[in-house]
Scaffold this active site. Structure first.
Site, PDB file in Angstrom:
ATOM      1  CG  HIS A  36      -2.185  10.488   4.286  1.00  0.00           C
ATOM      2  ND1 HIS A  36      -1.564  11.614   4.780  1.00  0.00           N
ATOM      3  CD2 HIS A  36      -2.202  10.621   2.935  1.00  0.00           C
ATOM      4  CE1 HIS A  36      -1.220  12.391   3.770  1.00  0.00           C
ATOM      5  NE2 HIS A  36      -1.600  11.832   2.645  1.00  0.00           N
TER       6      HIS A  36
ATOM      7  CG  ASP B 137      -4.534   1.256   5.179  1.00  0.00           C
ATOM      8  OD1 ASP B 137      -4.901   1.164   6.370  1.00  0.00           O
ATOM      9  OD2 ASP B 137      -4.858   2.209   4.446  1.00  0.00           O
TER      10      ASP B 137
ATOM     11  CG  HIS C 199      -6.661   5.651   4.564  1.00  0.00           C
ATOM     12  ND1 HIS C 199      -6.922   5.190   3.294  1.00  0.00           N
ATOM     13  CD2 HIS C 199      -7.859   5.783   5.164  1.00  0.00           C
ATOM     14  CE1 HIS C 199      -8.226   5.061   3.141  1.00  0.00           C
ATOM     15  NE2 HIS C 199      -8.813   5.422   4.268  1.00  0.00           N
TER      16      HIS C 199
ATOM     17  CD  GLU D  55      -2.043   6.169   2.841  1.00  0.00           C
ATOM     18  OE1 GLU D  55      -2.688   7.043   2.201  1.00  0.00           O
ATOM     19  OE2 GLU D  55      -2.549   5.121   3.255  1.00  0.00           O
TER      20      GLU D  55
ATOM     21  CG  ASP E 119      -1.948   1.148   1.134  1.00  0.00           C
ATOM     22  OD1 ASP E 119      -2.677   1.231   0.128  1.00  0.00           O
ATOM     23  OD2 ASP E 119      -1.999   1.968   2.064  1.00  0.00           O
TER      24      ASP E 119
END
Length: 235
Positions: free
Chosen positions: A57, A158, A153, A9, A7
């Site tokens: 986030h 995640d 997040h 961001e 994942d």
């Protein structure tokens, strides 16, 4: 089989608008088991984080000021994922950002698709659960995965949650093995092998129904006969 659940961001939603990766989180699966190995890195994007992204986030510009730029971590990151199958929720988004970073820093890196296979868990979820919400929070609720720590997040958190969801979502029966026995070739038992019972095994017990159970059975059959007509299996 080695898989990496990944994942990211970012500073915003579009690479075309100059947005960049600010966090990468990965966890490793080998033969569908978590190994405990992970990769996690915050990255200085050399630009401001959009306020909308920051609300998602919680990563601020101040938090990223002393972090390395992507070029300083790219070799370590690529070494971690090299040759694995990547599991990503909404893969085009993350892959698009990673490929953008790779191209920006050095064209010799090529695209992620040349290094790894990719499984999009969002596409998989939509196939299994059409017409339903299939974001990560919805999948956690559906599969009973604890996501109470996910107030914001975060790439590594995640990835860890997605690993649990993915294993549950794809964890159906993969081979039939009766009695836990395997064939000589190492595969699952076909169920056609004869396995004689031991001569000294105790006799199987015979348990008869009680008079109350017989009465309940007769009453049930009478109710069925009254509602539907003749019952063929009356005692």
């Amino acid at each position: 089989m080695r898989q990496i659940v990944l994942d990211t961001e970012t500073t915003g939603l579009e690479t075309a608008q100059g947005h960049r990766i600010i966090e990468i989180g990965c966890v490793e699966l080998v033969n569908r088991k978590l190994t405990g190995r992970h990769y996690h890195q915050y990255i200085n994007p050399e630009r401001e984080v959009d306020s909308g992204a920051m609300e998602v986030h919680g990563i601020t510009n101040e938090m990223l000021a002393d972090k390395p730029v992507f070029a300083q971590v790219v070799e370590e990151f690529l070494a971690f994922i090299e040759g694995a199958e990547l599991v990503i929720h909404n893969a085009p988004f993350d892959i698009g950002f990673i490929d953008h970073e790779l191209k920006q820093w050095n064209t010799r890196y090529g695209s992620i698709a040349k290094r790894c296979g990719v499984v999009d868990s969002l596409v998989l979820a939509r196939t299994k659960h059409p017409g339903q919400k299939n974001n990560l929070d919805a999948l956690c609720k559906r599969y009973g995965v604890d996501n109470t720590q996910r107030e914001l997040h975060g790439a590594l958190l995640d990835a860890e949650i997605l690993a649990d969801v993915y294993l549950l979502m794809t964890g159906g029966q993969t081979a039939l093995s009766l009695g836990g026995q395997s064939s000589k070739e190492g595969g699952a038992s076909s169920g056609t092998e004869r396995r004689p019972l031991a001569n000294d095994r105790p006799p199987l017990p015979v348990i008869e129904a009680s008079e109350e159970e017989f009465a309940a059975h007769r009453a049930k059959l009478e109710a069925i006969e009254k509602a539907a007509g003749q019952v063929l299996w009356r005692d």
